[in-house]
Design an enzyme around this catalytic site. Structure first.
Site: not given
Length: 626
Positions: A163, A277, A279, A296, A299, A330, A394, A429
């Site tokens: 990730f 955040q 995304h 979304l 990821e 991100r 997000h 995050r």
């Protein structure tokens, strides 16, 4: 958002769920004392429910707290706004972090903690980070024991994927439906423990004198009946506030700031609200339809090797992050996409292309089944062609300020957990840490509350003062339901979302934030002409309640974003583009007679083992994926 008539309630998924819900309500009455019907002096009828611990929010965090309590011999009551199992956790698709070392045996909890602190630009609470990283291997094994069907390596170990910004392959997963599988597992465990649950309940006020909490007031969303929950221990697990934005990855009726507004009004503090955040990869609505706008694209698509291209077919992350490419943090990837679009290198629909068609088609179908299915339903085969994406709001790093060993706020008896709180994630995050936080900290909080509950909490009495506070709230709700002005709640919520996207989005500056505060005040004035249709059981009324909390949280976010005159993580100020060491502080928000007060608090240092991991400078080598 759209309004619905009073009878347009989402039904239970099937007869089994309806039966389970009825059984749970019966269990509530049998085990914590029957619900009492009460009538005020002026004829207002409502129900009183007593419970030793009230958990507000039925996603992963709330479920994990309740499981710990039940395993300790207590009988908490969990309440949620939706049907049992229908929580925002299910939308977390890509995975959950734990330093298991299934594929990279060099990984350990200290490196997980170091990656989290680096991604959070060192505004995280180091103790919260370390608790999460240390706990997670055990929590993954626990979920495995409870039946969570993790993907496996060829030798049978729990599989792990890359990730963004992770030094090693640390993200455990169930295809691209990890959150859904995790919540199913937790609910299964909760049902085994016969934990009482009430669905379709909305909490609108905590019963608090500013020093201690005594329960909560709200209403049954199906009947409109007022509900007074009397408890000396209340846990807020109701999510974040990213759905305040015009483009977001949440449902319109989730993540709108309930937990933060409730806590602030009760006397608790909020922290880090300026950090939202975005995304990098949300669906672009004009191509796929308004229903999908902002939804979304996990990821995991990039974690499995997906590449980003602009309209000129350039793999543009080579310009912004040649080492980590699409798997950089991100905030870095989201800003890069935004800059490409602003420079005129975006698609006609205002996005860029995300392409995983270079990977083997069967591999993509195996690892990303829901993405394949979703886009196939929209006429796109992601094994053969790219998809269009653009940043979307997000996740909110900010929330309620708590002690992470206990979950306690500065209001006695009030706790918070999950995305409702601040501290683990700092200024940005790390992907895969949201689900991790829910179960790691959720267990610790539940374990602590179990030690704090005593015999006097089992069946707490209701004082005249508490009744008066609840009755005042019920009358206020009835008055709101009768509002007959000219402007609908959905209109104002849409205007608020556009305001925040324009004034407090990926790029911010002083002029825009000040204008945003002025526009927010004008929007608040318009609530005096609100029109609610369908009464207490309508979607119109639900959105009217959402509007009141959303305005409070939006103001706090705008004010903290204006106060922080630097750029750090997800908070990017074009007029203050550098990160400044003097701003390594958390901004705390509290309510006082003059409105919202903002204070600073310094950030603690990590432990020696984590400091050593930071000094080693571990970093993802993206080219392992090439």
């Amino acid at each position: 958002m759209t309004e619905s008539p009073a009878d347009d309630r989402r039904p239970a998924e099937n007869a089994r769920q309806e039966s389970d819900a009825a059984a749970n309500i019966a269990g509530v009455e049998n085990r914590i004392g029957r619900t009492n019907r009460s009538t005020s002096s002026d004829g207002l009828e409502y129900d009183v429910v007593r419970t030793p611990v009230l958990v507000v929010g039925a996603g992963a965090a709330g479920a994990r707290v309740a499981i710990s309590l039940a395993e300790s011999g207590l009988e908490p009551l969990v309440i949620g706004k939706r049907d049992h199992g229908d929580a925002h956790t299910t939308w977390a698709a890509g995975g959950i972090n734990a330093a298991l070392g299934s594929l990279d045996d060099e990984d350990d909890w200290t490196i997980h903690a170091a990656d989290t602190l680096n991604e959070g630009h060192h505004l995280n609470d180091p103790e919260a980070v370390e608790l999460t990283a240390r706990e997670m291997p055990d929590r993954i094994r626990e979920l495995e024991e409870w039946g969570m069907p993790f993907d496996r390596t060829d030798d049978g170990a729990i599989n792990q994927r890359y990730f963004g910004a992770q030094s090693y392959r640390r993200t455990c997963f169930v295809g691209d439906r990890t959150g859904e599988a995790m919540l199913e597992t937790l609910i299964g465990r909760a049902r085994d423990l016969e934990i009482p649950y009430r669905e379709n309940v909305m909490i609108t006020r905590l019963l608090s004198d500013g020093r201690r909490v005594f329960g909560a007031a709200g209403f049954d969303m199906e009947t409109g009946r007022g509900l007074l929950f009397r408890s000396n221990h209340v846990v807020l697990a109701a999510g974040g506030f990213s759905a305040l934005y015009d483009r977001h990855s949440s449902r319109d009726d989730e993540n709108n700031g309930d937990a933060q507004a409730l806590a602030l009004e009760a006397g608790a503090r909020l922290m880090d609200l300026e950090f939202v955040q975005f995304h990098p990869t949300g669906m672009v609505g004009e191509r796929y339809g308004e229903e999908w706008d902002g939804r979304l694209v996990t990821e995991a698509v990039r974690g499995e090797g997906g590449r980003l291209y602009n309209s000129e077919n350039e793999r543009f992350m080579e310009r912004y992050s040649p080492d980590q490419m699409e798997l950089d943090a991100r905030d870095v990837v989201a800003r890069a996409i935004g800059q490409e679009i602003d420079a005129g290198r975006g698609t006609e629909n205002g996005g860029v292309y995300l392409d995983i068609s270079h990977r083997d088609a069967d591999y993509v179908r195996e690892r990303l089944p829901q993405m394949v299915e979703r886009f196939a339903s929209l006429g796109v085969d992601i094994t053969e062609e790219p998809i269009e994406v653009a940043p979307t709001a997000h996740y909110t790093m900010g929330g309620v300020d708590i002690d992470f060993h206990t979950g306690e706020t500065r209001v006695d008896g009030l706790y918070a957990v999950g995305e409702a709180v601040a501290g683990v994630h700092g200024a940005n995050r790390l992907g895969g840490n949201s689900l991790a936080e829910t179960v790691a900290i959720g267990k610790l909080v539940g374990d602590h509350i179990a030690t704090a509950v005593d015999e006097s909490d089992a069946d707490p009495s209701v004082t005249d003062e508490q009744r008066a506070l609840a009755e005042r709230e019920f009358r206020s709700l009835e008055s709101l339901a009768d509002a007959d002005g000219e402007v609908t709640p959905t209109t104002l919520l849409a205007d608020l979302g556009e305001l925040l996207w324009d004034r407090a989005g990926i790029l911010r500056d002083e002029s825009g934030l000040r204008t945003g505060l002025e526009e927010l005040e004008a929007l608040r004035d318009r609530t005096g002409d609100l029109r609610v249709e369908g009464g207490l059981t309508s979607r119109s009324f639900e959105f009217a309640v959402d509007l009141s909390v959303s305005l409070t949280v939006a103001e706090a976010m705008l004010r903290t974003a204006l106060a922080r005159t630097e750029s750090r993580g997800a908070h990017y100020r074009t007029d203050y583009p550098e990160t400044h060491p003097d701003w390594r502080v958390n901004l705390l928000v509290s309510a006082d007679e003059g409105g919202l007060a903002i204070d600073r608090r310094g950030v603690a240092e990590p432990s020696d083992p984590v400091r050593e991991a930071l000094e080693e400078g571990y970093e993802l080598d993206y080219h392992h994926l090439e």
